[in-house]
Scaffold this active site. Structure first.
Site, PDB file in Angstrom:
ATOM      1  CG  HIS A  98      -2.042  -0.917   1.196  1.00 39.92           C
ATOM      2  ND1 HIS A  98      -3.057  -0.799   0.283  1.00 39.92           N
ATOM      3  CD2 HIS A  98      -2.339  -2.007   1.963  1.00 39.92           C
ATOM      4  CE1 HIS A  98      -3.944  -1.758   0.480  1.00 39.92           C
ATOM      5  NE2 HIS A  98      -3.534  -2.515   1.493  1.00 39.92           N
TER       6      HIS A  98
ATOM      7  CB  CYS B  66      -1.971   4.151  -3.800  1.00 37.78           C
ATOM      8  SG  CYS B  66      -3.329   3.220  -4.474  1.00 37.78           S
TER       9      CYS B  66
END
Length: 436
Positions: free
Chosen positions: A250, A300
């Protein structure tokens, strides 16, 4: 050179790189006026036989309309008949080429234009009508393959299409560290990254095939990520030519002094990509000075979802992601809660200023990066395929542009888009080692 001949060379570049012996071609190519001596010298300086063959094939595309048939003549005259036949058979019947026999060859004479001082040139512009090449009455040779005189290059100026490549022939080529964070601690408020193991397996196989020593670390906390990077920087890389770090996790946006983006540990604490790259820069890892350091970030860059914009049908090749697409971003706003999280976003990459570093990241800064829970992330799936299909012939920067294009054609849930990108501070072309 005609477009049809360029395409023939491009389609057969892997065969040329593998089988061509440039050393026995140079004299013939020089005599026939395909290349100048300066060009030959630059091709020779590009490195190994494969490097010279690759550079010769690329430079050949920049020559005139006669360069292709003259190149075929040189292949036949030097006994490289199989390559000559391969290129001839690749030409459509309408443009099928039959090179002249050696007895019919008219050896061209290269006549460079007179070298004048800047003042003389200015004077000629004012006082003299346009100057055309002087036709010698006693002979009618073609000065160059495209019947144009070759102007002498200014001393010390390197041609743009002859940038040398990094040395990439060490065995093994170098270390490759993959950090794959899949299962996150409950207190991190981050979901598990289903499908990331698929990405990890693909990249482990791919970089082993590219002759790297691959080490995989799974489910690391922030402190452990830093420890692994520090250990990698302290290794002796002097016998290797390259180093690769791959982050699968992430990610989010963070405040930064120079470069954006951060990657999460499974404990919910992040490591700025700026710090990740700094571990291997020339100051902190002296044995990698002057060698390429590559960072691939599947994470991301933020929480925004890109819906794209309308283009003409000719500019897009629609590709719709599956129902299992997910993002690797930490939620950034309440609007994201209304969407099913079957596509996940991943972190964006940052890059320090020292040279010889490239950071490729899966999404544009500020946006999510999508991952299919069944087939892995869009970015890694396409990166793996592009490397498999093109590493033998194309440099890394070219292949990453191919990745950018193909990922940009995908759509998550028929609506959301993704745009990869990279910070490229490499000084030379980078060609991976490939089998064969």
């Amino acid at each position: 050179m005609d477009d049809i001949h360029k395409k023939i060379l491009q389609r057969n570049r892997s065969n040329l790189v593998r089988d061509l012996d440039p050393s026995i071609l140079y004299d013939g190519l020089l005599e026939k006026g395909v290349f100048t001596q300066d060009m030959i010298d630059e091709i020779k300086s590009s490195g190994t036989r494969r490097d010279q063959a690759r550079q010769l094939a690329r430079d050949l595309e920049t020559r005139g309309s006669r360069a292709f048939p003259l190149f075929l003549e040189c292949l036949q005259e030097t006994g490289q008949h199989s390559l000559a036949e391969l290129l001839l058979n690749a030409a459509p019947p309408a443009v099928h080429l039959q090179p002249s026999t050696p007895t019919q060859v008219v050896r061209p004479v290269v006549q460079p234009l007179p070298i004048s001082s800047p003042m003389d040139v200015d004077k000629q512009k004012k006082d003299v009508a346009p100057v055309y090449p002087i036709q010698r009455p006693s002979t009618t040779p073609s000065p160059s393959p495209d019947r144009e005189y070759i102007r002498p290059r200014p001393q010390g100026r390197t041609r743009r299409d002859s940038i040398q490549a990094y040395k990439m022939d060490a065995t093994p080529c170098g270390h490759c560290l993959i950090i794959n964070n899949v299962e996150f601690k409950p207190q991190s408020d981050l979901s598990n990254r289903t499908g990331s193991n698929i990405d990890c397996d693909k990249l482990e196989r791919r970089f082993k095939a590219l002759n790297f020593i691959v080490e995989v670390r799974t489910n690391l906390k922030q402190r452990q990520i830093k420890h692994e990077l520090s250990a990698l920087s302290q290794k002796d890389h002097s016998q290797y030519d390259c180093c690769v770090v791959i982050m699968l996790s992430h990610g989010t946006e963070v405040s930064h002094s120079r470069f954006p983006g951060a990657v999460y540990g499974v404990d919910g604490q992040h490591v700025p990509v700026q710090y990740i790259t700094n571990y291997l820069n020339g100051k902190n890892c002296p044995s990698l000075q002057g060698k390429p350091k590559l960072f691939f970030i599947q994470a991301c860059g933020g929480g925004e979802r890109d819906t794209g914009f309308e283009v003409s049908p000719d500019e897009v090749e629609p590709s719709v992601g599956g129902a299992d697409d997910q993002t690797d971003a930490i939620p950034m706003s309440s609007s994201s809660d209304s969407l099913s999280m079957s596509d996940e976003p991943d972190a964006r990459a940052t890059l320090p200023t020292p040279s010889d570093i490239l950071v490729s990241y899966s999404t544009f800064p500020g946006y999510v990066s999508w991952r299919d829970t069944q087939s892995g992330s869009w970015y890694v799936e396409i990166l793996d395929r592009i490397l498999e299909e093109n590493a033998a012939t194309d440099d890394l920067a070219t292949m990453l542009m191919m990745v950018n294009h193909e990922v940009s054609q995908n759509s998550a849930k028929g609506l959301y888009k993704q745009m990869p990108g990279s910070f490229n501070f490499l000084r030379k072309h980078l060609y991976f080692q490939t089998q064969g």
